[in-house]
Scaffold this motif. Sequence first.
Motif, PDB file in Angstrom:
ATOM      1  N   THR A 216     -17.725  93.705  53.162  1.00 35.37           N
ATOM      2  CA  THR A 216     -17.327  93.618  52.048  1.00 35.37           C
ATOM      3  C   THR A 216     -16.931  92.361  51.451  1.00 35.37           C
ATOM      4  OG1 THR A 216     -16.406  96.058  52.394  1.00 35.37           O
ATOM      5  CG2 THR A 216     -15.652  94.528  49.630  1.00 35.37           C
ATOM      6  N   GLN A 217     -16.227  91.648  52.724  1.00 30.82           N
ATOM      7  CA  GLN A 217     -15.963  89.777  52.938  1.00 30.82           C
ATOM      8  C   GLN A 217     -17.234  89.353  52.622  1.00 30.82           C
ATOM      9  OE1 GLN A 217     -12.646  89.798  55.575  1.00 30.82           O
ATOM     10  NE2 GLN A 217     -10.963  89.925  54.225  1.00 30.82           N
ATOM     11  N   LEU A 218     -18.096  88.999  53.631  1.00 30.15           N
ATOM     12  CA  LEU A 218     -18.686  88.150  53.740  1.00 30.15           C
ATOM     13  C   LEU A 218     -20.817  88.570  53.051  1.00 30.15           C
ATOM     14  CD1 LEU A 218     -20.081  89.341  57.953  1.00 30.15           C
ATOM     15  CD2 LEU A 218     -19.003  87.215  56.566  1.00 30.15           C
TER      16      LEU A 218
ATOM     17  N   GLU B  20     -14.766  87.192  44.993  1.00 25.13           N
ATOM     18  CA  GLU B  20     -15.115  85.735  43.747  1.00 25.13           C
ATOM     19  C   GLU B  20     -15.346  84.410  43.655  1.00 25.13           C
ATOM     20  OE1 GLU B  20     -15.509  87.809  40.129  1.00 25.13           O
ATOM     21  OE2 GLU B  20     -16.857  86.146  39.694  1.00 25.13           O
ATOM     22  N   ILE B  21     -13.595  83.828  44.117  1.00 26.58           N
ATOM     23  CA  ILE B  21     -13.102  82.996  44.086  1.00 26.58           C
ATOM     24  C   ILE B  21     -13.973  82.149  45.418  1.00 26.58           C
ATOM     25  CG2 ILE B  21     -10.947  81.758  44.242  1.00 26.58           C
ATOM     26  CD1 ILE B  21      -9.481  83.944  42.786  1.00 26.58           C
ATOM     27  N   ILE B  22     -13.381  82.767  46.292  1.00 29.93           N
ATOM     28  CA  ILE B  22     -14.047  81.749  47.644  1.00 29.93           C
ATOM     29  C   ILE B  22     -15.310  82.008  47.794  1.00 29.93           C
ATOM     30  CG2 ILE B  22     -14.557  83.517  50.279  1.00 29.93           C
ATOM     31  CD1 ILE B  22     -11.994  84.272  50.055  1.00 29.93           C
TER      32      ILE B  22
ATOM     33  N   LEU C 132     -15.682  79.631  57.101  1.00 33.17           N
ATOM     34  CA  LEU C 132     -15.839  80.912  56.213  1.00 33.17           C
ATOM     35  C   LEU C 132     -14.729  81.782  57.265  1.00 33.17           C
ATOM     36  CD1 LEU C 132     -15.836  83.030  53.985  1.00 33.17           C
ATOM     37  CD2 LEU C 132     -17.675  84.015  54.807  1.00 33.17           C
ATOM     38  N   CYS C 133     -13.232  82.332  56.405  1.00 33.28           N
ATOM     39  CA  CYS C 133     -12.591  83.155  57.145  1.00 33.28           C
ATOM     40  C   CYS C 133     -12.141  84.248  56.857  1.00 33.28           C
ATOM     41  CB  CYS C 133     -11.079  82.490  57.110  1.00 33.28           C
ATOM     42  SG  CYS C 133     -10.816  80.995  58.238  1.00 33.28           S
ATOM     43  N   VAL C 134     -13.476  85.137  57.738  1.00 33.91           N
ATOM     44  CA  VAL C 134     -12.595  86.495  57.790  1.00 33.91           C
ATOM     45  C   VAL C 134     -11.886  87.798  58.628  1.00 33.91           C
ATOM     46  CG1 VAL C 134     -14.734  87.180  56.445  1.00 33.91           C
ATOM     47  CG2 VAL C 134     -14.977  87.161  58.551  1.00 33.91           C
ATOM     48  N   GLY C 135     -11.406  88.744  58.052  1.00 31.38           N
ATOM     49  CA  GLY C 135     -10.453  89.540  58.693  1.00 31.38           C
ATOM     50  C   GLY C 135      -9.820  90.435  58.362  1.00 31.38           C
ATOM     51  N   GLU C 136      -8.993  91.666  59.131  1.00 29.47           N
ATOM     52  CA  GLU C 136      -9.131  92.765  58.573  1.00 29.47           C
ATOM     53  C   GLU C 136      -7.288  92.488  58.550  1.00 29.47           C
ATOM     54  OE1 GLU C 136     -10.462  92.803  61.686  1.00 29.47           O
ATOM     55  OE2 GLU C 136      -9.186  94.101  62.837  1.00 29.47           O
TER      56      GLU C 136
ATOM     57  N   THR D  47      -3.278  97.608  58.628  1.00 28.84           N
ATOM     58  CA  THR D  47      -3.533  99.222  57.767  1.00 28.84           C
ATOM     59  C   THR D  47      -4.943  99.194  58.579  1.00 28.84           C
ATOM     60  OG1 THR D  47      -2.061  98.988  56.181  1.00 28.84           O
ATOM     61  CG2 THR D  47      -3.390 100.939  56.037  1.00 28.84           C
ATOM     62  N   GLU D  48      -6.071  98.125  57.619  1.00 30.46           N
ATOM     63  CA  GLU D  48      -7.638  98.333  58.088  1.00 30.46           C
ATOM     64  C   GLU D  48      -7.437  98.835  59.697  1.00 30.46           C
ATOM     65  OE1 GLU D  48      -7.995  95.591  54.072  1.00 30.46           O
ATOM     66  OE2 GLU D  48      -7.734  94.668  55.882  1.00 30.46           O
ATOM     67  N   LYS D  49      -7.030  97.780  60.609  1.00 32.42           N
ATOM     68  CA  LYS D  49      -7.405  98.074  61.565  1.00 32.42           C
ATOM     69  C   LYS D  49      -7.292  99.014  62.088  1.00 32.42           C
ATOM     70  CE  LYS D  49      -5.797  96.746  66.076  1.00 32.42           C
ATOM     71  NZ  LYS D  49      -6.123  97.683  67.318  1.00 32.42           N
ATOM     72  N   LYS D  50      -6.260 100.022  61.559  1.00 34.89           N
ATOM     73  CA  LYS D  50      -5.704 101.136  62.457  1.00 34.89           C
ATOM     74  C   LYS D  50      -6.602 102.330  61.441  1.00 34.89           C
ATOM     75  CE  LYS D  50      -0.619 100.583  63.748  1.00 34.89           C
ATOM     76  NZ  LYS D  50       0.459 100.214  62.640  1.00 34.89           N
ATOM     77  N   ASN D  51      -6.955 102.425  60.552  1.00 32.86           N
ATOM     78  CA  ASN D  51      -8.148 102.993  60.023  1.00 32.86           C
ATOM     79  C   ASN D  51      -9.967 102.927  59.886  1.00 32.86           C
ATOM     80  OD1 ASN D  51      -5.581 104.053  58.690  1.00 32.86           O
ATOM     81  ND2 ASN D  51      -5.886 102.783  56.403  1.00 32.86           N
ATOM     82  N   LYS D  52      -9.866 101.786  60.935  1.00 34.46           N
ATOM     83  CA  LYS D  52     -10.790 101.621  61.658  1.00 34.46           C
ATOM     84  C   LYS D  52     -11.779 101.469  60.550  1.00 34.46           C
ATOM     85  CE  LYS D  52     -10.754 104.906  65.479  1.00 34.46           C
ATOM     86  NZ  LYS D  52      -9.652 104.316  66.345  1.00 34.46           N
ATOM     87  N   LYS D  53     -11.420 100.216  60.144  1.00 38.87           N
ATOM     88  CA  LYS D  53     -11.910  99.950  58.555  1.00 38.87           C
ATOM     89  C   LYS D  53     -12.278  98.222  59.131  1.00 38.87           C
ATOM     90  CE  LYS D  53     -11.333 102.966  54.795  1.00 38.87           C
ATOM     91  NZ  LYS D  53     -11.469 103.973  55.795  1.00 38.87           N
ATOM     92  N   THR D  54     -12.086  97.643  59.991  1.00 42.21           N
ATOM     93  CA  THR D  54     -12.334  96.823  60.022  1.00 42.21           C
ATOM     94  C   THR D  54     -14.310  96.574  59.984  1.00 42.21           C
ATOM     95  OG1 THR D  54     -10.958  96.440  62.365  1.00 42.21           O
ATOM     96  CG2 THR D  54     -12.929  94.924  62.039  1.00 42.21           C
ATOM     97  N   LYS D  55     -14.785  97.077  60.560  1.00 42.46           N
ATOM     98  CA  LYS D  55     -16.312  96.494  60.096  1.00 42.46           C
ATOM     99  C   LYS D  55     -17.201  96.777  58.556  1.00 42.46           C
ATOM    100  CE  LYS D  55     -18.616  97.627  64.653  1.00 42.46           C
ATOM    101  NZ  LYS D  55     -19.859  98.366  65.197  1.00 42.46           N
ATOM    102  N   SER D  56     -16.354  97.795  57.715  1.00 37.72           N
ATOM    103  CA  SER D  56     -16.268  97.630  57.096  1.00 37.72           C
ATOM    104  C   SER D  56     -15.613  96.547  56.058  1.00 37.72           C
ATOM    105  CB  SER D  56     -16.013  99.581  55.929  1.00 37.72           C
ATOM    106  OG  SER D  56     -14.702  99.404  55.695  1.00 37.72           O
ATOM    107  N   ILE D  57     -14.497  96.646  56.076  1.00 36.81           N
ATOM    108  CA  ILE D  57     -13.939  95.090  55.468  1.00 36.81           C
ATOM    109  C   ILE D  57     -14.804  93.567  55.511  1.00 36.81           C
ATOM    110  CG2 ILE D  57     -11.851  93.475  55.854  1.00 36.81           C
ATOM    111  CD1 ILE D  57     -11.373  96.082  54.302  1.00 36.81           C
ATOM    112  N   LEU D  58     -15.049  94.090  56.950  1.00 34.80           N
ATOM    113  CA  LEU D  58     -15.862  92.840  57.659  1.00 34.80           C
ATOM    114  C   LEU D  58     -16.940  92.523  56.460  1.00 34.80           C
ATOM    115  CD1 LEU D  58     -15.312  92.299  61.457  1.00 34.80           C
ATOM    116  CD2 LEU D  58     -14.134  90.823  59.220  1.00 34.80           C
TER     117      LEU D  58
END
Length: 245
Positions: A141-143, A103-105, A121-125, A128-139
Motif C-alpha cells: 500500500t505504501q509503495l 498522497e502527500i508523500i 523513499l522510506c516505508v515500513g510497518e 501491530t502490523e508486524k504481529k498481525n503479519k501485515k508487513t507485505k500488505s502495508i509495504l
Amino acid sequence: MSKTIIANWKMNLSIKESLILANKIAKIKTDNEIIVCPDFLSLNLINQKLKRKDIYLGAQDCAAYSYGSYTGEVASQSIIESGAKYVIIGHSERRKYQKEDNEIINNKIKQALKVGLKVILCVGENLTEKKNKKTKSILKTQLKGALKDVLKKELTNISIAYEPIWAIGSGKTPEAEKVNETSIYIKDLIYNDFKKKVKVFYGGSIKASNSSEFLKYKQIDGLLIGGASLNYQEFSKIFKKNYVR
Ligand code: PEP
C-alpha cells in the motif's frame, strides 16, 4: 560490491556541529557511497565548506508543492540549489508527527523528481502490523500510493529505505535474512509495476557491530542510519567492517 550508507541526523545537531561532523565523515576512506542528511539550514553551509566532494548531501524532507504561499515549507528547487543531491521522503517520523499520508508523500516525490533530486523513499510497518503479519500488505500500500503516476524512467532516481517502525531507535532489529527477503519482495513489486530495478536499503537500530550482518546480503544495497550516525567513532567503524571497505 559498493553499498550506500546514509546518515540521517534528524534534528539532533546545530549548524556548527553538523559542519564539524560532516568534515570528519568526509575523511572516511571508502569506495562506498556516503550520503549525509543534516537539517535544511546546514545543507548550504556544508556544501560550501566541505573539502571533499565525494560524499553526497541529502535533505530530510521537501515540500509537496513547487512554490507558493506555504509558510515554513522548503521547496525542492531550493534544496537542490543548496547542494543536496538526495532527499529522504516519507520517513516514519514525518508520517507520525506531520501526519504525512501516501498522497502527500506521492506529491513530494513528484516535486523532488521534477527538479532532479534523487529520492530515498522510506516505508515500513509498525509493531501491530508486524504481529498481525501485515508487513507485505502495508509495504504494498505504501509503495503503490507513494509511486502513483511516477514514470518508469523516473524510477532511476528513486531508491527505497525499508525501515520497520518498531526497529527505529529501539535497539531491536529484524533478522538480516528476513530483511533480505523483504528487500526482494520490494524489488519484485516495483519490477512488476515498472520493469525497473531499484535499490533497497535497510534502516533501524544499525550500529557498527551489527552493520555487516545486513550488508553481507546481496539484496540489501545499503543502510539508513539515525542514532549511530551522530557519533563519528561509531559511524566510521562501519566502514572498517568486513563487508564495507
Ligand atoms: C531512522 O530514523 O531512519 C533510523 C534508522 O534511526 P536509528 O538508526 O536511530 O534506528
